[in-house]
Design a protein around this motif. Structure first.
Motif, PDB file in Angstrom:
ATOM      1  N   LYS A   1       0.833  -1.200   0.000  1.00  0.00           N
ATOM      2  CA  LYS A   1       0.000   0.000   0.000  1.00  0.00           C
ATOM      3  C   LYS A   1       0.873   1.258   0.000  1.00  0.00           C
ATOM      4  O   LYS A   1       0.634   2.191  -0.755  1.00  0.00           O
ATOM      5  N   LYS A   2       1.898   1.260   0.848  1.00  0.00           N
ATOM      6  CA  LYS A   2       2.814   2.405   0.914  1.00  0.00           C
ATOM      7  C   LYS A   2       3.534   2.589  -0.415  1.00  0.00           C
ATOM      8  O   LYS A   2       3.694   3.710  -0.912  1.00  0.00           O
ATOM      9  N   MET A   3       3.972   1.487  -1.018  1.00  0.00           N
ATOM     10  CA  MET A   3       4.663   1.555  -2.298  1.00  0.00           C
ATOM     11  C   MET A   3       3.750   2.156  -3.370  1.00  0.00           C
ATOM     12  O   MET A   3       4.178   2.999  -4.157  1.00  0.00           O
ATOM     13  N   GLU A   4       2.518   1.746  -3.401  1.00  0.00           N
ATOM     14  CA  GLU A   4       1.574   2.287  -4.382  1.00  0.00           C
ATOM     15  C   GLU A   4       1.318   3.770  -4.149  1.00  0.00           C
ATOM     16  O   GLU A   4       1.245   4.555  -5.103  1.00  0.00           O
ATOM     17  N   GLN A   5       1.237   4.196  -2.880  1.00  0.00           N
ATOM     18  CA  GLN A   5       1.050   5.615  -2.571  1.00  0.00           C
ATOM     19  C   GLN A   5       2.235   6.445  -3.043  1.00  0.00           C
ATOM     20  O   GLN A   5       2.066   7.481  -3.684  1.00  0.00           O
ATOM     21  N   VAL A   6       3.429   5.980  -2.722  1.00  0.00           N
ATOM     22  CA  VAL A   6       4.634   6.709  -3.109  1.00  0.00           C
ATOM     23  C   VAL A   6       4.769   6.749  -4.624  1.00  0.00           C
ATOM     24  O   VAL A   6       5.075   7.798  -5.202  1.00  0.00           O
ATOM     25  N   ALA A   7       4.545   5.640  -5.272  1.00  0.00           N
ATOM     26  CA  ALA A   7       4.649   5.587  -6.733  1.00  0.00           C
ATOM     27  C   ALA A   7       3.696   6.593  -7.374  1.00  0.00           C
ATOM     28  O   ALA A   7       4.070   7.311  -8.316  1.00  0.00           O
ATOM     29  N   GLU A   8       2.484   6.682  -6.850  1.00  0.00           N
ATOM     30  CA  GLU A   8       1.516   7.630  -7.396  1.00  0.00           C
ATOM     31  C   GLU A   8       1.956   9.071  -7.137  1.00  0.00           C
ATOM     32  O   GLU A   8       1.877   9.929  -8.021  1.00  0.00           O
ATOM     33  N   GLU A   9       2.474   9.333  -5.936  1.00  0.00           N
ATOM     34  CA  GLU A   9       2.918  10.683  -5.579  1.00  0.00           C
ATOM     35  C   GLU A   9       4.042  11.177  -6.485  1.00  0.00           C
ATOM     36  O   GLU A   9       4.112  12.367  -6.794  1.00  0.00           O
ATOM     37  N   ILE A  10       4.914  10.293  -6.886  1.00  0.00           N
ATOM     38  CA  ILE A  10       6.061  10.714  -7.701  1.00  0.00           C
ATOM     39  C   ILE A  10       5.904  10.327  -9.170  1.00  0.00           C
ATOM     40  O   ILE A  10       6.871  10.375  -9.938  1.00  0.00           O
ATOM     41  N   SER A  11       4.691   9.972  -9.533  1.00  0.00           N
ATOM     42  CA  SER A  11       4.353   9.664 -10.929  1.00  0.00           C
ATOM     43  C   SER A  11       5.225   8.569 -11.529  1.00  0.00           C
ATOM     44  O   SER A  11       5.789   8.721 -12.618  1.00  0.00           O
ATOM     45  N   MET A  12       5.347   7.482 -10.821  1.00  0.00           N
ATOM     46  CA  MET A  12       6.059   6.297 -11.312  1.00  0.00           C
ATOM     47  C   MET A  12       5.113   5.114 -11.202  1.00  0.00           C
ATOM     48  O   MET A  12       4.213   5.111 -10.370  1.00  0.00           O
TER      49      MET A  12
ATOM     50  N   GLN B   1       8.977   0.888 -11.864  1.00  0.00           N
ATOM     51  CA  GLN B   1       9.961   1.978 -11.867  1.00  0.00           C
ATOM     52  C   GLN B   1      10.410   2.296 -10.442  1.00  0.00           C
ATOM     53  O   GLN B   1      11.601   2.515 -10.186  1.00  0.00           O
ATOM     54  N   LEU B   2       9.441   2.333  -9.531  1.00  0.00           N
ATOM     55  CA  LEU B   2       9.767   2.636  -8.137  1.00  0.00           C
ATOM     56  C   LEU B   2      10.694   1.574  -7.553  1.00  0.00           C
ATOM     57  O   LEU B   2      11.688   1.903  -6.891  1.00  0.00           O
ATOM     58  N   VAL B   3      10.407   0.308  -7.806  1.00  0.00           N
ATOM     59  CA  VAL B   3      11.252  -0.767  -7.277  1.00  0.00           C
ATOM     60  C   VAL B   3      12.653  -0.687  -7.881  1.00  0.00           C
ATOM     61  O   VAL B   3      13.655  -0.803  -7.162  1.00  0.00           O
ATOM     62  N   ARG B   4      12.758  -0.461  -9.190  1.00  0.00           N
ATOM     63  CA  ARG B   4      14.084  -0.325  -9.817  1.00  0.00           C
ATOM     64  C   ARG B   4      14.860   0.830  -9.198  1.00  0.00           C
ATOM     65  O   ARG B   4      16.046   0.700  -8.870  1.00  0.00           O
ATOM     66  N   THR B   5      14.182   1.963  -9.032  1.00  0.00           N
ATOM     67  CA  THR B   5      14.835   3.142  -8.452  1.00  0.00           C
ATOM     68  C   THR B   5      15.283   2.865  -7.021  1.00  0.00           C
ATOM     69  O   THR B   5      16.390   3.228  -6.618  1.00  0.00           O
ATOM     70  N   ALA B   6      14.421   2.207  -6.243  1.00  0.00           N
ATOM     71  CA  ALA B   6      14.748   1.900  -4.853  1.00  0.00           C
ATOM     72  C   ALA B   6      15.935   0.936  -4.755  1.00  0.00           C
ATOM     73  O   ALA B   6      16.817   1.108  -3.907  1.00  0.00           O
ATOM     74  N   VAL B   7      15.966  -0.063  -5.617  1.00  0.00           N
ATOM     75  CA  VAL B   7      17.071  -1.030  -5.595  1.00  0.00           C
ATOM     76  C   VAL B   7      18.380  -0.340  -5.966  1.00  0.00           C
ATOM     77  O   VAL B   7      19.413  -0.538  -5.305  1.00  0.00           O
TER      78      VAL B   7
END
Length: 76
Positions: free
Chosen positions: A14-25, A29-35
């Protein structure tokens, strides 16, 4: 590009989906960036640890030299 499946707890997803939406990813993309960010952090931490070890070694050398040399008397 290879596909990876992971299992995440509901709250993290849920947190990942919120953050991804906030930063338009999207999630991928969010997982790749985080890794990538985590890998960079590992490198920085390893470099910091190496610098600390090098400083400690230099201090140990100075301490050993100080003990092997007679005390300094500046008035002599």
């Amino acid at each position: 590009m290879p596909r990876v499946n992971i299992i995440l707890p509901d709250d993290l997803m849920k947190k990942m989906e919120q953050v991804a939406e906030e930063i338009s990813m999207n999630r991928s993309q969010l997982v790749r960036t985080a890794v990538l960010a985590y890998f960079e952090l590992l490198v920085v931490n390893n470099q910091r640890r190496q610098r600390q070890d090098d400083i400690q070694k230099a201090m140990d050398i100075q301490d050993n030299l100080r003990q092997s040399v007679a005390p300094w008397n500046a008035t002599k």
